[in-house]
Design a protein around this motif. Structure first.
Motif, PDB file in Angstrom:
ATOM      1  N   LEU A  43     -12.809  -5.996 -30.383  1.00  0.00           N
ATOM      2  CA  LEU A  43     -13.101  -6.069 -31.821  1.00  0.00           C
ATOM      3  C   LEU A  43     -14.244  -7.049 -32.092  1.00  0.00           C
ATOM      4  CD1 LEU A  43      -9.564  -6.015 -33.494  1.00  0.00           C
ATOM      5  CD2 LEU A  43     -11.244  -4.175 -33.354  1.00  0.00           C
ATOM      6  N   TYR A  44     -14.245  -8.173 -31.372  1.00  0.00           N
ATOM      7  CA  TYR A  44     -15.358  -9.114 -31.503  1.00  0.00           C
ATOM      8  C   TYR A  44     -16.675  -8.439 -31.129  1.00  0.00           C
ATOM      9  CZ  TYR A  44     -12.225 -13.168 -31.967  1.00  0.00           C
ATOM     10  OH  TYR A  44     -11.303 -14.090 -32.403  1.00  0.00           O
ATOM     11  N   LEU A  45     -16.619  -7.606 -30.090  1.00  0.00           N
ATOM     12  CA  LEU A  45     -17.819  -6.899 -29.649  1.00  0.00           C
ATOM     13  C   LEU A  45     -18.294  -5.923 -30.714  1.00  0.00           C
ATOM     14  CD1 LEU A  45     -19.887  -6.240 -27.476  1.00  0.00           C
ATOM     15  CD2 LEU A  45     -18.227  -4.675 -26.446  1.00  0.00           C
ATOM     16  N   VAL A  46     -17.355  -5.241 -31.371  1.00  0.00           N
ATOM     17  CA  VAL A  46     -17.711  -4.319 -32.456  1.00  0.00           C
ATOM     18  C   VAL A  46     -18.400  -5.077 -33.587  1.00  0.00           C
ATOM     19  CG1 VAL A  46     -16.786  -2.805 -34.251  1.00  0.00           C
ATOM     20  CG2 VAL A  46     -15.928  -2.632 -31.914  1.00  0.00           C
ATOM     21  N   VAL A  47     -17.850  -6.246 -33.942  1.00  0.00           N
ATOM     22  CA  VAL A  47     -18.456  -7.069 -35.000  1.00  0.00           C
ATOM     23  C   VAL A  47     -19.859  -7.516 -34.588  1.00  0.00           C
ATOM     24  CG1 VAL A  47     -18.280  -9.239 -36.276  1.00  0.00           C
ATOM     25  CG2 VAL A  47     -16.240  -7.854 -35.895  1.00  0.00           C
ATOM     26  N   ALA A  48     -20.007  -7.916 -33.317  1.00  0.00           N
ATOM     27  CA  ALA A  48     -21.325  -8.337 -32.830  1.00  0.00           C
ATOM     28  C   ALA A  48     -22.328  -7.189 -32.891  1.00  0.00           C
ATOM     29  CB  ALA A  48     -21.205  -8.859 -31.399  1.00  0.00           C
ATOM     30  N   LEU A  49     -21.882  -5.986 -32.534  1.00  0.00           N
ATOM     31  CA  LEU A  49     -22.759  -4.817 -32.591  1.00  0.00           C
ATOM     32  C   LEU A  49     -23.137  -4.484 -34.029  1.00  0.00           C
ATOM     33  CD1 LEU A  49     -21.097  -2.492 -29.911  1.00  0.00           C
ATOM     34  CD2 LEU A  49     -23.253  -3.748 -29.722  1.00  0.00           C
ATOM     35  N   LEU A  50     -22.184  -4.632 -34.960  1.00  0.00           N
ATOM     36  CA  LEU A  50     -22.490  -4.401 -36.373  1.00  0.00           C
ATOM     37  C   LEU A  50     -23.530  -5.400 -36.875  1.00  0.00           C
ATOM     38  CD1 LEU A  50     -18.940  -3.674 -37.865  1.00  0.00           C
ATOM     39  CD2 LEU A  50     -20.817  -2.048 -37.548  1.00  0.00           C
ATOM     40  N   ALA A  51     -23.366  -6.665 -36.464  1.00  0.00           N
ATOM     41  CA  ALA A  51     -24.318  -7.694 -36.879  1.00  0.00           C
ATOM     42  C   ALA A  51     -25.707  -7.413 -36.309  1.00  0.00           C
ATOM     43  CB  ALA A  51     -23.825  -9.071 -36.436  1.00  0.00           C
ATOM     44  N   LEU A  52     -25.767  -7.010 -35.039  1.00  0.00           N
ATOM     45  CA  LEU A  52     -27.047  -6.702 -34.417  1.00  0.00           C
ATOM     46  C   LEU A  52     -27.684  -5.456 -35.031  1.00  0.00           C
ATOM     47  CD1 LEU A  52     -26.141  -7.399 -30.690  1.00  0.00           C
ATOM     48  CD2 LEU A  52     -27.824  -8.636 -32.048  1.00  0.00           C
ATOM     49  N   THR A  53     -26.843  -4.471 -35.363  1.00  0.00           N
ATOM     50  CA  THR A  53     -27.356  -3.254 -35.999  1.00  0.00           C
ATOM     51  C   THR A  53     -27.952  -3.566 -37.362  1.00  0.00           C
ATOM     52  OG1 THR A  53     -25.701  -1.902 -34.852  1.00  0.00           O
ATOM     53  CG2 THR A  53     -26.743  -0.941 -36.790  1.00  0.00           C
ATOM     54  N   ALA A  54     -27.243  -4.403 -38.136  1.00  0.00           N
ATOM     55  CA  ALA A  54     -27.756  -4.804 -39.448  1.00  0.00           C
ATOM     56  C   ALA A  54     -29.074  -5.559 -39.309  1.00  0.00           C
ATOM     57  CB  ALA A  54     -26.724  -5.677 -40.165  1.00  0.00           C
ATOM     58  N   LEU A  55     -29.136  -6.441 -38.312  1.00  0.00           N
ATOM     59  CA  LEU A  55     -30.368  -7.189 -38.071  1.00  0.00           C
ATOM     60  C   LEU A  55     -31.515  -6.259 -37.726  1.00  0.00           C
ATOM     61  CD1 LEU A  55     -31.812  -9.927 -37.677  1.00  0.00           C
ATOM     62  CD2 LEU A  55     -30.989  -9.911 -35.318  1.00  0.00           C
ATOM     63  N   LYS A  87     -39.920 -12.530 -43.475  1.00  0.00           N
ATOM     64  CA  LYS A  87     -39.375 -11.170 -43.448  1.00  0.00           C
ATOM     65  C   LYS A  87     -38.034 -11.108 -42.724  1.00  0.00           C
ATOM     66  CE  LYS A  87     -43.801  -8.689 -43.616  1.00  0.00           C
ATOM     67  NZ  LYS A  87     -44.706  -7.770 -42.884  1.00  0.00           N
ATOM     68  N   LEU A  88     -37.831 -12.027 -41.770  1.00  0.00           N
ATOM     69  CA  LEU A  88     -36.600 -12.018 -40.988  1.00  0.00           C
ATOM     70  C   LEU A  88     -35.473 -12.823 -41.626  1.00  0.00           C
ATOM     71  CD1 LEU A  88     -37.919 -12.392 -37.328  1.00  0.00           C
ATOM     72  CD2 LEU A  88     -36.782 -10.410 -38.316  1.00  0.00           C
ATOM     73  N   GLN A  89     -35.775 -13.602 -42.662  1.00  0.00           N
ATOM     74  CA  GLN A  89     -34.758 -14.470 -43.256  1.00  0.00           C
ATOM     75  C   GLN A  89     -33.567 -13.682 -43.778  1.00  0.00           C
ATOM     76  OE1 GLN A  89     -36.651 -16.941 -46.204  1.00  0.00           O
ATOM     77  NE2 GLN A  89     -37.349 -18.442 -44.703  1.00  0.00           N
ATOM     78  N   PHE A  90     -33.821 -12.638 -44.560  1.00  0.00           N
ATOM     79  CA  PHE A  90     -32.730 -11.860 -45.141  1.00  0.00           C
ATOM     80  C   PHE A  90     -31.939 -11.101 -44.072  1.00  0.00           C
ATOM     81  CE2 PHE A  90     -31.094  -7.938 -47.170  1.00  0.00           C
ATOM     82  CZ  PHE A  90     -30.192  -8.532 -48.044  1.00  0.00           C
ATOM     83  N   PRO A  91     -32.605 -10.397 -43.125  1.00  0.00           N
ATOM     84  CA  PRO A  91     -31.840  -9.732 -42.054  1.00  0.00           C
ATOM     85  C   PRO A  91     -30.973 -10.697 -41.249  1.00  0.00           C
ATOM     86  CG  PRO A  91     -34.075  -8.894 -42.100  1.00  0.00           C
ATOM     87  CD  PRO A  91     -34.041 -10.057 -43.045  1.00  0.00           C
ATOM     88  N   ILE A  92     -31.518 -11.875 -40.938  1.00  0.00           N
ATOM     89  CA  ILE A  92     -30.747 -12.859 -40.173  1.00  0.00           C
ATOM     90  C   ILE A  92     -29.567 -13.362 -40.988  1.00  0.00           C
ATOM     91  CG2 ILE A  92     -30.828 -15.186 -39.193  1.00  0.00           C
ATOM     92  CD1 ILE A  92     -33.660 -14.597 -38.266  1.00  0.00           C
ATOM     93  N   LEU A 133     -31.781  -2.928 -38.369  1.00  0.00           N
ATOM     94  CA  LEU A 133     -32.136  -2.003 -39.445  1.00  0.00           C
ATOM     95  C   LEU A 133     -32.888  -2.715 -40.570  1.00  0.00           C
ATOM     96  CD1 LEU A 133     -28.894   0.169 -39.686  1.00  0.00           C
ATOM     97  CD2 LEU A 133     -31.091   0.796 -38.677  1.00  0.00           C
ATOM     98  N   LEU A 134     -32.396  -3.886 -40.955  1.00  0.00           N
ATOM     99  CA  LEU A 134     -33.024  -4.610 -42.062  1.00  0.00           C
ATOM    100  C   LEU A 134     -34.369  -5.209 -41.665  1.00  0.00           C
ATOM    101  CD1 LEU A 134     -29.874  -6.394 -43.539  1.00  0.00           C
ATOM    102  CD2 LEU A 134     -31.076  -4.406 -44.466  1.00  0.00           C
ATOM    103  N   GLY A 135     -34.531  -5.510 -40.385  1.00  0.00           N
ATOM    104  CA  GLY A 135     -35.810  -6.058 -39.919  1.00  0.00           C
ATOM    105  C   GLY A 135     -36.574  -5.082 -39.073  1.00  0.00           C
ATOM    106  N   ASP A 136     -36.428  -3.794 -39.383  1.00  0.00           N
ATOM    107  CA  ASP A 136     -37.001  -2.741 -38.542  1.00  0.00           C
ATOM    108  C   ASP A 136     -38.511  -2.859 -38.424  1.00  0.00           C
ATOM    109  OD1 ASP A 136     -36.646  -0.181 -37.057  1.00  0.00           O
ATOM    110  OD2 ASP A 136     -37.966   0.557 -38.657  1.00  0.00           O
TER     111      ASP A 136
END
Length: 248
Positions: free
Chosen positions: A88-100, A126-131, A102-105
């Motif tokens: 589950l921690y890994l899923v959360v980490a993947l979600l966080a990385l995916t958001a990072l 530009k990276l402040q909000f994705p991070i 996509l938002l900083g594409d």
């Protein structure tokens, strides 16, 4: 091992262990698989977490904590639910990385297609909000699930039951948990700021202090979590292998 490009931005966030693991992953693989550096630390985090928490319990009982405690989370019957929690921690980490990602594409697309990327003020802005969003996802996942590992270890709960009581506990004591989390975060940022200032004068010393700081923060976080568990669920037992310091 692949060469790191000047000014490149790390794409995996797996804590200190993730950073160490990333050093052994080729640069090209990290670009196409940003979760590579975070996978194992996220998966195994609960197993090593209960080892630190058990060490806290042993010391709290006036006993000596031995390195053998590192195997505590790998023993049955807690190993399987702890690994599931790590999943589950890994899923959360993947979600966080995916958001990072996509938002900083636009920024990461430039990094992927450019041999040398200059990280200037505009790029950082530009990276402040994705991070920020990525950090909030990671923080929320950890905050809601942090009591789950000790509940599995000491109360011998299933993963589902531990997560239920974990979320309920954090919800009922949200102010205390969020205050502790923010305090630890600000303390970490303060130390990082001091180390960054030292880096301008003594780079080697700053690197050593940064690594030591990461280790100390990991211990401090678990000591805080242990105190919270003891306050909410009572004092957990010491490990059978612990040696009573009063008798030595």
């Amino acid at each position: 091992m692949g060469q790191t490009r000047p000014g490149s931005v790390p794409q995996a966030a797996g804590g200190a262990d993730g950073a160490v693991l990333q050093l052994h992953v080729p640069d090209a693989d990290r670009r196409h698989d940003p979760a590579a550096g975070a996978a194992l630390p996220s998966l195994l985090a609960p197993l090593f977490s209960v080892a630190l928490l058990q060490a806290c319990a042993d010391v709290d009982h006036g006993k000596r904590a031995f390195p053998l405690l590192v195997t505590t989370g790998f023993k049955k019957p807690v190993r399987r639910p702890l690994l599931q929690l790590g999943g589950l921690y890994l899923v959360v980490a993947l979600l966080a990385l995916t958001a990072l990602r996509l938002l900083g594409d636009d920024v990461f697309s430039q990094i992927d297609t450019t041999e040398a990327v200059r990280i200037d003020k505009e790029t950082l802005e530009k990276l402040q909000f994705p991070i920020l969003i990525s950090a909030l996802i990671s923080l929320s996942g950890w905050l809601l699930g942090c009591p789950a590992a000790p509940l599995i270890h000491w109360q011998k709960m299933t993963l589902a039951k531990a997560l239920f009581f974990s979320v309920v506990t954090v919800g009922r004591n949200f102010k205390a948990f969020i205050t502790a989390t923010v305090t630890l975060y600000l303390l970490c940022q303060l130390v990082v700021l001091v180390v960054s200032l030292l880096a301008a004068f003594i780079p080697l010393l700053a690197l050593t202090l940064m690594f030591s700081t990461v280790l100390l923060m990991i211990v401090l976080v678990h000591c805080t979590l242990y105190v919270a568990y003891r306050q909410l669920f009572g004092t957990p037992p010491a490990s059978p292998e612990a040696v009573d310091l009063a008798k030595r």
